[in-house]
Design a protein around this motif. Structure first.
Motif, short mmCIF file in Angstrom:
data_model
loop_
_atom_site.label_atom_id
_atom_site.label_comp_id
_atom_site.label_asym_id
_atom_site.label_seq_id
_atom_site.Cartn_x
_atom_site.Cartn_y
_atom_site.Cartn_z
N TYR A 169 1.02 -1.02 0.28
CA TYR A 169 -0.05 0.37 0.13
C TYR A 169 1.14 0.87 0.33
O TYR A 169 1.69 1.21 0.61
CB TYR A 169 -1.14 0.24 1.31
CG TYR A 169 -1.58 1.18 1.82
CD1 TYR A 169 -2.02 2.09 0.97
CD2 TYR A 169 -1.62 1.58 2.90
CE1 TYR A 169 -3.00 3.45 0.72
CE2 TYR A 169 -2.06 2.89 3.30
CZ TYR A 169 -2.50 3.65 2.23
OH TYR A 169 -4.11 4.73 2.75
N LEU A 195 -6.08 3.72 3.89
CA LEU A 195 -5.72 2.69 5.34
C LEU A 195 -7.05 1.76 4.90
O LEU A 195 -6.79 0.17 5.27
CB LEU A 195 -5.41 2.86 6.08
CG LEU A 195 -4.98 2.16 6.68
CD1 LEU A 195 -3.40 1.50 6.53
CD2 LEU A 195 -3.74 2.11 8.82
N ASP A 196 -7.81 1.96 5.47
CA ASP A 196 -9.26 0.79 5.61
C ASP A 196 -9.30 0.38 5.34
O ASP A 196 -9.93 -0.73 5.07
CB ASP A 196 -10.08 1.51 6.66
CG ASP A 196 -10.32 1.92 8.14
OD1 ASP A 196 -9.20 1.80 9.11
OD2 ASP A 196 -10.88 3.29 8.50
N CYS A 198 -7.84 -0.76 1.79
CA CYS A 198 -7.03 -0.90 1.46
C CYS A 198 -5.58 -2.15 2.17
O CYS A 198 -4.99 -3.08 1.57
CB CYS A 198 -4.93 0.29 1.17
SG CYS A 198 -6.22 1.62 0.15
N ALA A 199 -5.81 -1.76 3.64
CA ALA A 199 -5.54 -2.94 4.78
C ALA A 199 -5.35 -4.18 4.69
O ALA A 199 -4.64 -5.16 3.85
CB ALA A 199 -5.38 -2.63 6.30
N ILE A 205 3.38 -1.40 3.99
CA ILE A 205 2.79 -0.15 3.22
C ILE A 205 4.59 0.80 3.01
O ILE A 205 5.30 -0.37 4.24
CB ILE A 205 2.32 0.14 4.90
CG1 ILE A 205 2.19 1.99 5.03
CG2 ILE A 205 3.51 0.24 6.23
CD1 ILE A 205 0.75 2.20 5.71
N GLY A 226 -0.06 2.76 9.59
CA GLY A 226 -0.13 1.28 9.06
C GLY A 226 0.22 -0.44 9.35
O GLY A 226 -0.64 -1.26 9.42
N ARG A 229 -2.22 -1.70 12.04
CA ARG A 229 -3.12 -2.36 10.87
C ARG A 229 -2.99 -3.57 10.60
O ARG A 229 -3.21 -4.21 9.92
CB ARG A 229 -4.12 -1.34 10.01
CG ARG A 229 -4.45 -0.20 10.19
CD ARG A 229 -6.30 -1.30 10.82
NE ARG A 229 -6.42 -1.18 10.45
CZ ARG A 229 -7.57 -1.17 9.64
NH1 ARG A 229 -8.19 0.13 9.18
NH2 ARG A 229 -7.95 -2.17 8.44
N LEU A 231 0.39 -4.09 8.20
CA LEU A 231 1.36 -4.15 7.21
C LEU A 231 2.31 -3.66 7.55
O LEU A 231 3.11 -2.53 9.06
CB LEU A 231 0.41 -2.70 7.01
CG LEU A 231 -0.67 -3.22 6.23
CD1 LEU A 231 -1.34 -1.73 4.74
CD2 LEU A 231 -1.38 -4.29 5.61
#
Length: 398
Positions: A169, A195-196, A198-199, A205, A226, A229, A231
């Motif tokens: 990402y 981010l929500d 794509c994660a 990231i 990131g 989450r 990443l």
């Protein structure tokens, strides 16, 4: 030359290999490449089952005669930008005619990518992945970063994830043109709603920490969000100027700091005392006429170095790892052995992988057969299509 392999229960030996690069010193001559002369490799399903001298190879279901050629691990390209539309031929032509490179050209690709359909983006991606595979690349990392909206970044990652597990990402490629007057608002978007979305589709990231893109504080906020989450960080660091990118990468235990062209002694020391790999991207310097990274300085300090293509339409439009190996040897102070290691085992380290980039028992059976007796020919014969056959996961793919 014929073979049958790639299904569980079927074993194949590739024999009569003039020089085999295993990247395991315990298997070969004690060098980092673990070279074995007059070698053989046994593939069982999708894994390497045995490597050693050809005369000692065990019986198998099938046999491939390498014909006195060299075999190296499949190349690991740990840095590319392949989900995009359009090209930047005019920009490249102008740059080769004297205009300096800057990060701003990314906006041209952003406009084209936003206008493209999913099918067009996926067709482009698969075209360049196939092109790289023909040149011996069996593991690909690729990034978003040419959408810069919530939906465009998420769809780029969804498309990429259909073709590789190594998806990054990169909403923080540059500040979106839509937020040109509000960079703080864009950072909030990248660390929040974007981010929500794509994660779930990414493993990594990344952030372009550079003048004209994101400063150290912004980059830290993005990478930290990131990481929270799930990443893991990577950083575009110190490409165009000295800056905080490398030390931020080390601080956050990033898998890789990429570019590493402008480094202080403190940057080098930080890398040498960390797990962060310095990924060098000589295609970018070639295509922008910029200063070359000093690989010799990094290697002599004990830094782990990877070589990758940075394949993208603006600053490094090559998918050829062999070309980057030749550049690294000619212009960055690397030996041929070091460059081949960095393009295989080094790339694996930059992805925190132990199953690729080597050809010892248990490794994924990713092999590249060269039409040459030695891996040194990758630098010795630049521009020549030496890759004659590729196996990925034990299956011949080219």
């Amino acid at each position: 030359m014929s073979s049958t392999t790639g299904t569980n229960g079927t074993t194949t030996v590739i024999t009569n290999i003039a020089t085999l690069v295993t990247n395991d010193p315990s298997l070969g001559d004690g060098s980092p490449l673990g070279l074995i002369r007059d070698a053989a490799v046994v593939i069982d399903g999708d894994r390497v089952a045995w490597t050693g001298e050809s005369s000692k190879a065990p019986a198998t279901d099938n046999r491939v005669d390498a014909g006195g050629r060299a075999v190296v691990p499949g190349f690991v390209d740990s840095h590319s930008h392949l989900v995009f539309a359009g090209d930047r031929t005019e920009e490249f032509n102008a740059r080769m005619s004297g205009r300096a490179y800057s990060a701003g050209g990314i906006r041209t690709t952003v406009a084209a990518t936003r206008a493209a359909t999913d099918a067009e983006l996926e067709a482009n991606l698969t075209r360049y992945l196939a092109e790289a595979l023909r040149q011996g690349t069996t593991t690909f990392e690729t990034k978003s970063g040419y959408g810069l909206t919530v939906e465009d970044e998420a769809r780029a990652l969804r498309i990429a994830a259909r073709h590789t597990d190594e998806v990054t990402y990169l909403g923080a490629h540059i500040v979106s043109p839509d937020y040109a007057e509000d960079p703080a608002g864009y950072v909030a978007l990248v660390t929040g709603e974007m981010l929500d979305a794509c994660a779930p589709h990414a493993r990594w990231i990344d952030v372009f920490c550079e003048k004209g893109a994101f400063d150290g504080d912004q980059a830290r906020a993005i990478l930290t969000a990131g990481r929270a989450r799930g990443l893991h960080p990577r950083v575009h660091a110190n490409q165009l100027s000295y800056g905080p990118g490398v030390r931020l990468a080390v601080e956050l235990d990033a898998a890789s700091a990429d570019h590493c062209t402008h480094l202080t002694d403190a940057d080098v020391d930080a890398l040498a005392n960390s797990r962060t790999v310095a990924t060098l991207l000589p295609g970018a310097e070639f295509s922008t006429r910029a200063d070359w990274p000093d690989a010799r300085r990094l290697l002599d300090a004990g830094v782990t170095v990877a070589l990758s293509t940075d394949c993208n339409p603006g600053s490094s439009f090559t998918s050829s790892v062999p070309f980057c190996i030749a550049l690294a040897v000619r212009d960055m102070g690397m030996t041929p052995d070091e460059a081949v290691w960095s393009a295989t085992a080094g790339g694996a380290a930059a992805l925190r992988r132990t199953d690729i980039g080597r050809l010892g028992p248990g490794a994924r059976a990713d092999l590249t057969l060269l039409d040459a007796p030695s891996h040194v020919h990758l630098a010795y014969r630049p521009g020549v299509p030496l890759v004659t056959r590729v196996w990925r996961g034990g299956t011949p793919v080219s």
